[in-house]
Design a protein around this motif. Sequence first.
Motif, mmCIF file in Angstrom:
data_model
loop_
_atom_site.group_PDB
_atom_site.id
_atom_site.type_symbol
_atom_site.label_atom_id
_atom_site.label_comp_id
_atom_site.label_asym_id
_atom_site.label_seq_id
_atom_site.Cartn_x
_atom_site.Cartn_y
_atom_site.Cartn_z
ATOM 1 N N VAL A 176 2.272 2.788 -4.570
ATOM 2 C CA VAL A 176 2.450 2.519 -6.060
ATOM 3 C C VAL A 176 2.528 0.965 -6.219
ATOM 4 O O VAL A 176 2.433 0.455 -7.399
ATOM 5 C CB VAL A 176 3.122 3.269 -6.771
ATOM 6 C CG1 VAL A 176 2.732 4.807 -6.753
ATOM 7 C CG2 VAL A 176 4.590 2.940 -6.466
ATOM 8 N N ASP A 177 2.252 0.092 -5.391
ATOM 9 C CA ASP A 177 2.196 -1.088 -5.502
ATOM 10 C C ASP A 177 0.771 -1.706 -5.869
ATOM 11 O O ASP A 177 -0.072 -2.032 -5.161
ATOM 12 C CB ASP A 177 2.684 -2.087 -4.062
ATOM 13 C CG ASP A 177 2.885 -3.501 -4.648
ATOM 14 O OD1 ASP A 177 2.438 -3.931 -5.607
ATOM 15 O OD2 ASP A 177 3.093 -4.305 -3.521
ATOM 16 N N LEU A 178 0.601 -1.299 -7.220
ATOM 17 C CA LEU A 178 -0.694 -1.264 -7.784
ATOM 18 C C LEU A 178 -1.595 -2.741 -7.764
ATOM 19 O O LEU A 178 -2.711 -2.916 -7.703
ATOM 20 C CB LEU A 178 -0.899 -0.913 -9.149
ATOM 21 C CG LEU A 178 -0.230 0.534 -9.449
ATOM 22 C CD1 LEU A 178 -0.400 0.924 -10.974
ATOM 23 C CD2 LEU A 178 -1.013 1.750 -8.478
ATOM 24 N N CYS A 179 -0.660 -3.764 -7.848
ATOM 25 C CA CYS A 179 -1.210 -5.090 -7.897
ATOM 26 C C CYS A 179 -1.502 -5.549 -6.510
ATOM 27 O O CYS A 179 -2.041 -6.644 -6.205
ATOM 28 C CB CYS A 179 -0.346 -6.240 -8.789
ATOM 29 S SG CYS A 179 -0.363 -5.408 -10.640
ATOM 30 N N GLY A 180 -0.822 -4.993 -5.464
ATOM 31 C CA GLY A 180 -0.826 -5.363 -4.032
ATOM 32 C C GLY A 180 -0.778 -4.439 -3.042
ATOM 33 O O GLY A 180 0.374 -4.480 -2.486
ATOM 34 N N PRO A 181 -1.471 -3.473 -3.037
ATOM 35 C CA PRO A 181 -1.733 -2.509 -1.910
ATOM 36 C C PRO A 181 -1.995 -2.854 -0.587
ATOM 37 O O PRO A 181 -3.076 -2.845 -0.250
ATOM 38 C CB PRO A 181 -2.632 -1.497 -2.616
ATOM 39 C CG PRO A 181 -3.711 -2.620 -3.376
ATOM 40 C CD PRO A 181 -2.901 -3.568 -3.771
ATOM 41 N N SER A 182 -0.625 -2.837 0.041
ATOM 42 C CA SER A 182 -0.888 -3.474 1.432
ATOM 43 C C SER A 182 -0.908 -2.572 2.416
ATOM 44 O O SER A 182 -1.222 -2.730 3.539
ATOM 45 C CB SER A 182 0.063 -4.748 1.765
ATOM 46 O OG SER A 182 1.346 -4.061 1.384
ATOM 47 N N ILE A 183 -0.439 -1.326 2.149
ATOM 48 C CA ILE A 183 -0.074 -0.454 3.176
ATOM 49 C C ILE A 183 -1.365 -0.019 3.944
ATOM 50 O O ILE A 183 -1.345 0.281 5.220
ATOM 51 C CB ILE A 183 0.665 1.034 2.518
ATOM 52 C CG1 ILE A 183 2.036 0.611 1.935
ATOM 53 C CG2 ILE A 183 0.534 1.981 3.631
ATOM 54 C CD1 ILE A 183 2.906 0.088 2.852
ATOM 55 N N PRO A 184 -2.556 0.234 3.165
ATOM 56 C CA PRO A 184 -3.709 0.518 3.907
ATOM 57 C C PRO A 184 -4.249 -0.301 5.210
ATOM 58 O O PRO A 184 -4.464 0.299 6.127
ATOM 59 C CB PRO A 184 -4.944 0.853 3.066
ATOM 60 C CG PRO A 184 -4.040 0.834 1.709
ATOM 61 C CD PRO A 184 -2.712 0.181 1.736
ATOM 62 N N ARG A 185 -3.875 -1.610 4.840
ATOM 63 C CA ARG A 185 -3.978 -2.786 5.924
ATOM 64 C C ARG A 185 -3.155 -2.496 6.822
ATOM 65 O O ARG A 185 -3.467 -2.397 8.115
ATOM 66 C CB ARG A 185 -4.228 -4.216 5.277
ATOM 67 C CG ARG A 185 -4.293 -5.117 6.499
ATOM 68 C CD ARG A 185 -4.491 -6.339 5.890
ATOM 69 N NE ARG A 185 -4.841 -7.449 7.055
ATOM 70 C CZ ARG A 185 -4.975 -8.621 6.875
ATOM 71 N NH1 ARG A 185 -5.427 -9.305 5.666
ATOM 72 N NH2 ARG A 185 -5.095 -9.359 8.042
ATOM 73 N N MET A 186 -1.883 -2.118 6.776
ATOM 74 C CA MET A 186 -0.993 -2.184 7.661
ATOM 75 C C MET A 186 -1.250 -0.985 8.446
ATOM 76 O O MET A 186 -0.753 -0.787 9.930
ATOM 77 C CB MET A 186 0.420 -2.177 7.130
ATOM 78 C CG MET A 186 0.836 -3.309 6.187
ATOM 79 S SD MET A 186 2.716 -2.969 5.717
ATOM 80 C CE MET A 186 2.767 -4.658 5.008
ATOM 81 N N LEU A 187 -1.767 0.141 7.911
ATOM 82 C CA LEU A 187 -2.032 1.434 8.628
ATOM 83 C C LEU A 187 -3.647 1.308 9.443
ATOM 84 O O LEU A 187 -3.935 2.414 9.697
ATOM 85 C CB LEU A 187 -1.721 2.515 8.038
ATOM 86 C CG LEU A 187 -0.168 2.628 7.645
ATOM 87 C CD1 LEU A 187 0.216 4.066 6.778
ATOM 88 C CD2 LEU A 187 0.643 2.899 8.854
ATOM 89 N N ARG A 188 -4.329 0.192 8.995
ATOM 90 C CA ARG A 188 -5.657 0.155 9.461
ATOM 91 C C ARG A 188 -6.688 1.313 9.056
ATOM 92 O O ARG A 188 -7.350 1.902 9.766
ATOM 93 C CB ARG A 188 -5.721 0.315 10.977
ATOM 94 C CG ARG A 188 -6.804 -0.512 11.512
ATOM 95 C CD ARG A 188 -7.130 -0.542 13.002
ATOM 96 N NE ARG A 188 -6.586 -1.536 13.805
ATOM 97 C CZ ARG A 188 -6.269 -1.394 15.151
ATOM 98 N NH1 ARG A 188 -6.891 -0.674 16.060
ATOM 99 N NH2 ARG A 188 -5.528 -2.296 15.672
#
Length: 228
Positions: free
Chosen positions: A10-22
Amino acid sequence: AAASVGILDVDLCGPSIPRMLRVCRPEVHQCEAGWVPVYTDQQQNLALMSIGFLLEDPDEAVVWRGPKKTALIGQFVRDVAWGELDILLVDTPPGTSDEHLAVVENLRKHKIDGAVLVTTPQAVSTGDVRREITFCKKTGVQILGLIENMSGFVCPHCSECSNIFSKGGGEELAKLTGSEFLGSVPLDPLLTHSLEEGSNFLQAFPESATFSAINNIAQKLLLHMKDG
């Protein structure tokens, strides 16, 4: 058997989890129960939902007022077909804003186990986290513990850990506020590289001190939830 885990980003302005999990650009499908989360492994033990999946352009800025953020987070909790999960981990942005209130309100009926607070050692960071501790107490969310991130720098050549920032701020804050200190995670270039590339650090570097630190924190949290 491996635990079934969901990650709600829910870090709506900086969604970084998708990149970390490829898993950067998958299509989100719908079923009768709602949106189908994106699974990051073949066994479907790790499910993920993020606003990053819903943006047409990954560089698009999410410029939303509070009510729109709150509505989307409600949908993520209510309308995602998570299935039977052992653990739902919610990644929030720093601070105590609309996102945090929306998460607490939407998950309250599901009996939140608690919050894990992350700080860096400096007083500027521990001051912010002190306010998050107050937020948890006001909203009735149990604090599972504090983690000190970037606690020293691990040299990629000799593995020596140097305190380029101050040290011990997280542990001191935990003592001052009566919270459990879960442990410290160093600033490790190997971990940083793994997150940037979306590779599995824990599989690649199982003998590292950073792996040991993360693993110890995870085991403490699992014990917390088992005992709770």
